[in-house]
Design an enzyme around this catalytic site. Structure first.
Site: not given
Length: 346
Positions: A160, A186, A212, A237, A259
Site C-alpha cells: 500500500k 496500490d 492499482e 479498482d 471485488k
C-alpha cells in the site's frame, strides 16, 4: 425447491492491528452474515460494507436485506440470474447486501448439484496465487511486515502506498532489497496525476507487477494519460463497480480489480469479467476486509471464470476466525473439497 427462510446477524471482529491505506485506517471488521434456507438445506453469504468504497454501512445493509426478504421467500434459489435481476430492480446500489444474497444462492445451487461453485462457474483454473498485503506505516514497519508475510509463504506482496510519495519510493526500494517476490502497489486513489507519474517512474526499476488505482476514481481520462507515461501496467479498482464502468475504462487501463462486494456478487461479476476479457483487459479478483466466507466465495469466482490475478487475503488481519473455508498454502488459496462454497460457521 423454494426459499423458506432468510435470516441475518451482525458480525464484528477486532483486527490484529490497524489496517492503514490512503483512504483511512480500519481497526474493527463489521459485516453481516446472511443465511438462506430451503426445506432441504441452507446457503451462507457475507456482506462486508465499506462506506468509503461501496457507500454501504451495516445499517444500510440490514435495511436492504429486509426489503430483499419479501422478494426472495417462496422463490426458487436455483434461478440466480432471475433473482439477482429482481433485486437490482427493487433497489439500486446496496451491493454488499446483494453480494451476501448472491453467495448464499450459489452455495445452495452448488450443494444441490453436488459440485463446488468454482465448477459451476466453468472451473477454468485449479489454483491461483494471491497477494498478501503490506499496509502503510514507516518504511521500517513495512519491511518488517513484508518479512513476516514472506515467512508465512507469500509469493506476491501487495504494498500500500499513496500518502507520502518520497516515503513510498523508499518503501518499495527497501522491500525489493529483501526479496525477489512479485510486488504490486496500490495507492487507493492517493495521488494526483503529476505525483503518480513521478512515483511510478521512480519505482519502475523495482520490477513492479502493476499499480492499482493511483488516481481518484473519477479521473478516468487521467488514468489513460498515466498509463501512457509509465512502463508499469495500470489497474483500476475504485473506478470500476459495474460492467458499464469496464467499458468506460477500455483503453485507459491495462487491468481491472473485480471485488464481489462492489459488483453485488458473483452473477454480476461474471458479466464484468466477460466484458473485460472481450476488451483484452486483465482481471484481478480482490476483496475488502472479510471473513473466510467472503474470501472463499471470491476464490471460487477467481478459479471458476479464470482470472489473471488474485488479492484474496481479507481475513488475514482478523483477530479470530468465524468460518471454515479457504486455506492459504505456499502462496495460493486452497478451496475446501466440498459442494457449494464449502464454508461452515465455527
Amino acid at each position: 425447491m423454494e426459499i423458506k427462510d432468510m435470516s441475518w446477524e451482525i458480525l464484528e471482529v477486532p483486527l490484529k492491528k490497524p489496517f492503514k491505506i490512503a483512504l483511512g485506517t480500519t481497526t474493527v471488521y463489521q459485516g453481516v452474515l446472511v443465511k438462506l434456507c430451503t426445506d432441504e438445506l441452507c446457503g451462507y453469504g457475507e456482506a462486508a460494507p465499506s462506506p468509503r468504497i461501496t457507500g454501504d454501512t451495516v445499517g444500510s445493509t440490514i435495511t436492504a436485506l429486509e426489503r430483499f426478504k419479501g422478494a426472495l421467500i417462496g422463490k426458487d434459489p436455483r434461478e440466480i440470474g432471475k433473482l439477482m435481476n429482481e433485486l437490482n430492480h427493487l433497489l439500486a446500489r446496496n451491493t454488499t447486501a446483494k453480494a451476501a444474497v448472491d453467495f448464499a444462492l450459489h452455495d445452495i445451487l452448488g450443494k444441490t448439484a453436488g459440485l463446488p461453485v468454482r465448477n459451476l462457474l466453468g472451473g477454468e483454473r485449479d489454483t491461483i496465487e494471491t497477494s498478501l498485503t503490506v499496509t502503510i506505516g514507516s518504511v521500517e514497519d513495512s519491511v518488517k511486515s513484508a518479512e513476516e508475510l514472506l515467512n508465512a509463504g507469500a509469493k506476491v506482496l501487495k504494498v500500500k502506498i499513496g500518502l507520502n510519495p518520497e516515503e513510498d519510493v523508499e518503501r518499495i526500494r527497501a522491500i525489493r532489497n529483501i526479496t525477489d517476490a512479485k510486488i504490486r502497489v496500490d495507492a487507493n486513489q492517493g495521488y494526483s496525476l503529476k505525483r503518480a507519474i513521478n512515483v511510478l517512474r521512480k519505482i519502475e526499476r523495482y520490477e513492479i507487477e502493476f499499480a492499482e488505482q493511483p488516481l481518484p476514481a473519477a479521473q478516468v481520462e487521467e488514468l489513460g494519460v498515466l498509463r501512457r507515461s509509465t512502463e508499469i501496467p495500470i489497474m483500476a479498482d475504485e473506478a470500476v463497480h459495474t460492467k458499464e464502468d469496464v467499458l468506460r475504462l477500455v483503453g485507459k487501463v491495462d487491468a481491472i480489480n473485480i471485488k464481489l462486494m462492489k459488483s453485488g456478487g458473483i452473477y454480476e461479476a461474471a458479466r464484468m469479467a466477460a466484458v473485460a476479457k472481450a476488451a483484452g483487459m486483465k482481471i484481478m479478483v480482490g476483496c475488502m476486509i472479510e471473513t473466510r466466507l467472503g474470501i472463499t466465495a471470491g476464490t471460487h469466482f477467481a478459479l471458476g471464470v479464470g482470472v489473471d490475478y488474485a488479492d484474496l487475503d481479507g481475513y488475514w488481519d482478523l483477530s479470530r476466525a468465524l468460518f471454515s473455508g479457504v486455506k492459504f498454502e505456499n502462496g495460493v488459496n486452497i478451496l475446501p473439497d466440498a459442494p457449494g462454497l464449502g464454508v461452515k460457521p465455527l
